[in-house]
Scaffold this motif. Structure first.
Motif, PDB file in Angstrom:
ATOM      1  N   ASP A   1      41.358   5.980  75.571  1.00  0.00           N
ATOM      2  CA  ASP A   1      40.154   6.700  76.569  1.00  0.00           C
ATOM      3  C   ASP A   1      40.828   6.240  77.881  1.00  0.00           C
ATOM      4  OD1 ASP A   1      38.324   8.145  77.384  1.00  0.00           O
ATOM      5  OD2 ASP A   1      36.654   7.005  76.367  1.00  0.00           O
ATOM      6  N   ASP A   2      39.576   5.394  78.604  1.00  0.00           N
ATOM      7  CA  ASP A   2      39.702   4.867  79.763  1.00  0.00           C
ATOM      8  C   ASP A   2      40.224   3.367  79.601  1.00  0.00           C
ATOM      9  OD1 ASP A   2      39.685   4.585  82.502  1.00  0.00           O
ATOM     10  OD2 ASP A   2      37.495   4.169  82.647  1.00  0.00           O
TER      11      ASP A   2
ATOM     12  N   THR B   1      36.384   1.454  68.632  1.00  0.00           N
ATOM     13  CA  THR B   1      36.620   2.629  69.579  1.00  0.00           C
ATOM     14  C   THR B   1      36.049   3.689  68.975  1.00  0.00           C
ATOM     15  OG1 THR B   1      38.787   2.959  68.763  1.00  0.00           O
ATOM     16  CG2 THR B   1      38.758   1.355  70.374  1.00  0.00           C
TER      17      THR B   1
ATOM     18  N   GLU C   1      36.941   6.735  69.249  1.00  0.00           N
ATOM     19  CA  GLU C   1      38.075   7.612  68.639  1.00  0.00           C
ATOM     20  C   GLU C   1      38.169   7.060  67.144  1.00  0.00           C
ATOM     21  OE1 GLU C   1      39.311  10.471  69.541  1.00  0.00           O
ATOM     22  OE2 GLU C   1      38.381  10.379  71.302  1.00  0.00           O
TER      23      GLU C   1
END
Length: 218
Positions: A57-58, A184, A186
């Motif tokens: 992601d970031d 995470t 995801e």
């Protein structure tokens, strides 16, 4: 250097991560080709790098990717005076210091590599979570691939007596099953599949050892 179906993609990835350092990447790939490896191979390395892309992601991917390259760079069986993860972290520090990385970045890569020994990142450690989740993603694979993974790990420890191996494996799996596996956003949807695989293997090992496992539903 040895070649297989994964080497070309790995080299392309390495060149994109550290341009003009092809020899260093080739030497790393050769490590993952060591003949005693059955699971911790170039295929595993490529899967971890691919999962990092899928789960990211970031994140600061540059350092996570470097840590992925080094996380199993040393894979001795039995381990030496330090763990394989510690030896891999020291190798990363030694080699990456020669290509101009700043000390802060070197320390971060080494820290991330060491994390793969326990897969227990602390709070507010998104890069640690990403690398650990990518490394553990095999736990959520389909049952056939999971069985292949288990067989490959056993083959790496072929010299270890069966009962000793199973007892050690059971301890590792039980510890994993007793905690949050993925951190995470995801990767969290992979939890159910991972717990199903862990349950199946834990119960199979318990049957072979003739012991009862508390909370066999994991």
């Amino acid at each position: 250097m040895p070649t297989d179906d994964h080497d070309a993609e790995l080299l392309a990835r390495w060149d994109a991560t550290l341009p003009r350092q092809r020899a260093l990447g080739e030497n790393l790939i050769m490590r993952y080709h060591e003949p005693h490896r059955r699971y911790h191979t170039t295929r595993h390395l490529l899967k971890v790098l691919t999962m990092i892309d899928q789960l990211a992601d970031d994140h600061d991917l540059f350092l996570v990717q470097l840590a992925a390259w080094y996380h199993d760079a040393v894979y001795a069986i039995p381990e030496g005076q330090v763990s394989n993860e510690e030896a891999s972290a020291r190798l990363a520090l030694r080699e990456l210091s020669r290509v101009g990385l700043e000390q802060e970045d070197l320390n971060q890569v080494a820290r991330l590599v060491r994390l793969t020994e326990t897969h227990l990142p602390g709070p507010r450690d998104p890069e640690g979570e990403l690398l650990c989740d990518a490394d553990l993603a095999i736990l959520a694979s389909n049952p056939g691939d999971y069985a292949d993974y288990v067989a490959a790990v056993r083959a790496e420890y072929a010299e270890v007596p069966e009962e000793e191996f199973l007892a050690g494996r059971l301890a590792v799996l039980t510890e994993l099953a007793d905690r949050e596996i993925f951190r995470t956003a995801e990767a969290r949807p992979l939890t159910e599949a991972a717990r199903a695989n862990l349950t199946t293997e834990i119960n199979a090992i318990a049957d072979r050892l003739g012991i009862a496992v508390e909370g066999s539903d994991v």
